[in-house]
Design an enzyme around this catalytic site. Structure first.
Site: not given
Ligand code: RRO
Length: 310
Positions: A45-46, A69-71, A73, A129, A270
């Site tokens: 994970k980033s 998605n809007s995780m 990071l 991101c 993904g």
């Molecule tokens: O964590 C995220 O919201 C996220 C990242 Br870092 C990314 O590079 N691409 C993405 O779709 N979500």
């Protein structure tokens, strides 16, 4: 015998498919599940300097054609992935480490820590991101991206790659490629991250599907395949000294085949992995082999980058 092995730099992958950063890779248990699967590699994970909880939930939703998605990071902070990389068995399969610092200084700090391990890990610097409020995607600011890559390249003794946002205009492909081609140790380009800031609407409830940013989020899955293939093939043509890693819209062996035909050396998954779990890789390998056998191809080099134009 059909051979689906590939190489990124000098590192062999038994299969070209593996997880896209963000899916099955935040916890070491998830990374281990990908390692024990039929994936050819794994990417973490980033990570950021410090641990992050990410955006409020719900922040991922499956849709009929893919995902949004809007995780934001969410990750354990780079030291967690540094520890994993320090103890990783590199004879098994390649390990990519995704880095997504909130500033250039953060990226330089983390990259330095990873390269000091002196292990054959493959850094993938995330320039794309779409989901951290107030932080624009670096890949869309060409001057800032060039400045960042200049500093990163000067600091890196080991080869590295970048995760790119999708581009949509020929002039942008050309400007981005000209920047990437300045940097010799920038060895691979991963195309594409999610298509940023889409909006999926539920008709019945008349609502958005995810909470952050008024429902805006990165789009993945079937929606993005043509954009992903366009990015893979265009950078394959414009950056002949780089390797391309395809990502976007892969649900079956057919899309793996298409990414490779467009020039990808490896292919990340993904959305479909999120929905199906790591057994997916076994299926994708089998489906890719079936397509190759039908066409009489023995190895990926028989068709990689050989997309025909009219
Ligand atoms: O964590 C995220 O919201 C996220 C990242 Br870092 C990314 O590079 N691409 C993405 O779709 N979500």
């Amino acid at each position: 015998m059909t051979d689906i092995s590939t190489h990124i730099l000098d590192q062999r992958m038994r299969s070209p498919v593996y997880n896209a950063s963000g899916v099955m890779c935040r916890e070491t248990t998830e990374l281990e599940a990908v390692r024990h699967s039929d994936a050819g590699a794994l990417v973490s994970k980033s990570c950021t300097l410090e641990a992050r909880d990410g955006n409020p939930e719900p922040r991922y939703a499956a849709t009929p054609f893919g995902s949004i998605n809007s995780m934001g990071l969410p990750n354990h902070g780079y030291r967690y992935y540094l520890d994993y990389a320090a103890h990783y068995d590199y004879t098994d399969k390649p390990l990519f480490i995704s880095i997504s610092g909130l500033s250039l200084a953060d990226n330089l700090h983390m990259l330095d820590a990873f390269q000091r391990l002196k292990r054959p890990l493959l850094p993938e610097v995330n320039l794309s991101c779409p989901n951290v409020p107030g932080k624009p995607q670096l890949g869309y600011s060409f001057d800032d991206m060039a400045t960042a890559l200049t500093a990163i390249h000067a600091a890196m003794d080991i080869p590295f790659g970048v995760k790119l946002p999708p581009y949509f205009d020929i002039s942008h492909f050309e400007m981005a490629a000209e920047i990437f081609n300045r940097f010799e140790r920038l060895k691979f380009l991963t195309c594409i991250n999610s298509i940023g800031n889409g909006l999926v609407v539920d008709t019945d409830s008349e609502t958005v599907l995810i909470k952050p940013k008024n429902g805006l989020g990165g789009i993945g899955g079937d929606y993005v395949l043509p954009t992903a293939l366009a990015n893979v093939n265009t950078f394959y043509r414009l950056c002949p000294d780089k390797q391309i890693i395809g990502c976007g819209g892969v649900g079956a062996g057919e899309q793996v085949f298409q990414h490779i035909l467009c020039g990808a050396s490896a292919v990340q998954v993904g959305t479909r992995l999120w929905e199906e779990g790591a057994g997916l890789f076994t299926r994708l390998n089998q489906e890719l082999v079936a397509i190759m056998q039908r066409k009489g191809y023995q190895c990926l080099a028989d068709f990689r980058g050989k997309l025909r134009t009219l």
